[in-house]
Write an enzyme that holds these catalytic residues in place. Structure first.
Site, PDB file in Angstrom:
ATOM      1  N   TRP A 182       0.821  -1.220   0.000  1.00 44.71           N
ATOM      2  CA  TRP A 182       0.000   0.000   0.000  1.00 44.71           C
ATOM      3  C   TRP A 182       0.848   1.261   0.000  1.00 44.71           C
ATOM      4  CZ3 TRP A 182      -4.390  -0.871  -1.950  1.00 44.71           C
ATOM      5  CH2 TRP A 182      -4.996  -2.117  -1.753  1.00 44.71           C
TER       6      TRP A 182
ATOM      7  N   LYS B 152     -12.010  -2.974   7.404  1.00 46.08           N
ATOM      8  CA  LYS B 152     -11.358  -3.866   8.366  1.00 46.08           C
ATOM      9  C   LYS B 152     -11.998  -3.738   9.750  1.00 46.08           C
ATOM     10  CE  LYS B 152      -8.270  -4.895   5.188  1.00 46.08           C
ATOM     11  NZ  LYS B 152      -8.434  -6.098   4.366  1.00 46.08           N
TER      12      LYS B 152
ATOM     13  N   ASP C  21      -2.075   6.099   6.488  1.00 47.33           N
ATOM     14  CA  ASP C  21      -3.099   5.153   6.040  1.00 47.33           C
ATOM     15  C   ASP C  21      -3.325   4.172   7.186  1.00 47.33           C
ATOM     16  OD1 ASP C  21      -4.507   3.006   5.019  1.00 47.33           O
ATOM     17  OD2 ASP C  21      -3.225   2.728   3.257  1.00 47.33           O
TER      18      ASP C  21
END
Lengths: 279, 279
Positions: free
Chosen positions: A21, A114, A90
């Site tokens: 990511w 999540k 993030d």
């Protein structure tokens, strides 16, 4: 959206490359500014995150960008950088899993899927003064200020997903909030890492100091045993243990919603499996 | 995303300005190319869409952009332009409500929240050859090709919303598909417009030739009567009749999911209300 809003011609930012990511974020950021990658664990298959003495943040950086938790590799920043530069983070895979000092962050974002709710909604926490930094000529929808000024209703928002996030937050509060969640997550992860460390049969992917409380990636003595392990686990209700295809092996994702009992059951299964299938 | 993907330095496109959504689209498109607004009904409070002899599309236009149905004003293109240029169309509020010749379109997009499912998912139908037109240096997520190449799973998609769209499509098929839906929508709208045209008490906002089958905007003799009308209607279960704040008045939105019986009930209520509350 971050570099689009916070960078622009001649502006610089520093990124820590600790997984897929952050790597993707770096690629996109380079379209909008000069990006300094101050640390990368890519050559070690992203099995660790840096300590603060392993990188430096140049004075002319607008911000330091990091991914708090790396789901695929099972690594997580145990604490956040103490640099004077504002942090941009993030937190998609570990928001609401532990306490943190929000004041150190210029911007935090997290896809809900999540720890917060269904896929399709992203939470952004942005410092007020950053809302006016956007360069001219970026599309209205991609400007954080647009959403702040319109109470997140510039466009028709994903109402149902937001509703579910609200329900999850109520549940979280009833559990004792982030404080209780952090304690529970530490216990859950400790149980599992103890099981891994108790034997040479299981080997953790992440270096111990970088271990994630959310995703525990580990290997068995062979890919064949791993496949058998995942298959048998699924049969007794322990699902989703297959590791990401980029590193293989096994991965237990024990987000907020995953109960302690599930971890206990997995640990028992691991011990049983090792006994029945010696290397 | 459309101008970002299909335009670029020196490229031109033609837009028809028939409401707030086309106006916003024009504003954003100007960031990425030279935009020619070939028609605008803004001065008439967007009460009509153009006929083909009212505008022309220059030879050097990449595409002709239009919004198929304008929810606020209750206007809709009764047929699509026959120009040789490819059409790019926002069908958010009337997709699946009537048959159309897809081959005339380079790109169709539609937010799901009117005729397809929950807010938070957008359907895009794009001609294959356009996928390779994207200029360099646009963010990966904003490139149509990214999503086409990854079966719409480059990022974690809004799974639940997509599931619901699937269920709505099954329902639509069971109703007889778009053909049956078109017939039903024509009947529903005809009932309501007949009620409006039967008296001077009610006045339609849209010019007759531009009338929408999805949103019927109309006025009563005074704002006071309109407020009373909306209040009493709500009490008998006819909800959401308040017009958009930008034009006021009343608006009945009779999307695919709205049953014929609801329209019949509304027409009866309108007749009753006029009798009880003369102008």
């Amino acid at each position: 959206m971050i570099p689009m809003n916070l960078l622009g011609a001649g502006k610089k930012a520093t990124y820590l490359n600790t997984g897929v990511w952050s790597k993707k974020a770096i690629k996109e950021a380079r379209l909008f500014g000069e990006i300094n990658v101050a640390y990368s664990s890519e050559e070690q298959k992203f099995n660790r995150v840096p300590t603060e003495d392993e990188y430096s943040v140049p004075e002319d950086s607008e911000y330091l960008y990091l991914v708090s938790n790396n789901t695929i590799y099972g690594t997580q920043f145990p604490t956040f950088p103490t640099t004077d530069k504002m942090l941009v983070c993030d937190m998609s895979s570990d928001i609401l899993s532990r306490r943190l000092d929000v004041s150190k962050f210029g911007l935090i974002f997290a896809g809900a899927q999540k720890n917060m709710g269904p896929a399709g909604v992203t939470v952004v926490i942005i410092r007020d003064d950053l809302l006016d930094r956007t360069p001219e000529k970026i599309p209205t929808m991609l400007c954080y200020k647009t959403h702040a000024d319109n109470d997140s209703m510039f466009n028709t928002p994903p109402c149902f997903s937001i509703y579910v996030v609200g329900e999850v937050l109520k549940w979280l509060k009833k559990q004792g909030g982030v404080v209780a969640m952090e304690k529970r997550n530490q216990e859950k992860a400790a149980l599992l890492y103890a099981a891994i460390d108790a034997t040479d049969y299981y080997r953790g992917h992440a270096e111990p100091a970088s271990r994630s409380l959310m995703n525990i990636s580990f290997n068995l003595p062979s890919p064949e045993l791993e496949a058998q392990f995942i298959g048998e686990a699924t049969k007794v209700g322990l699902n989703g243990l297959k590791g990401h295809r980029s590193i293989g092996g096994c991965r237990a994702s024990i987000y907020n919603a995953f109960p302690r009992e599930g971890v206990v059951k997995l640990v028992e299964f691991m011990q049983e499996f090792e006994k029945n299938n010696p290397a």
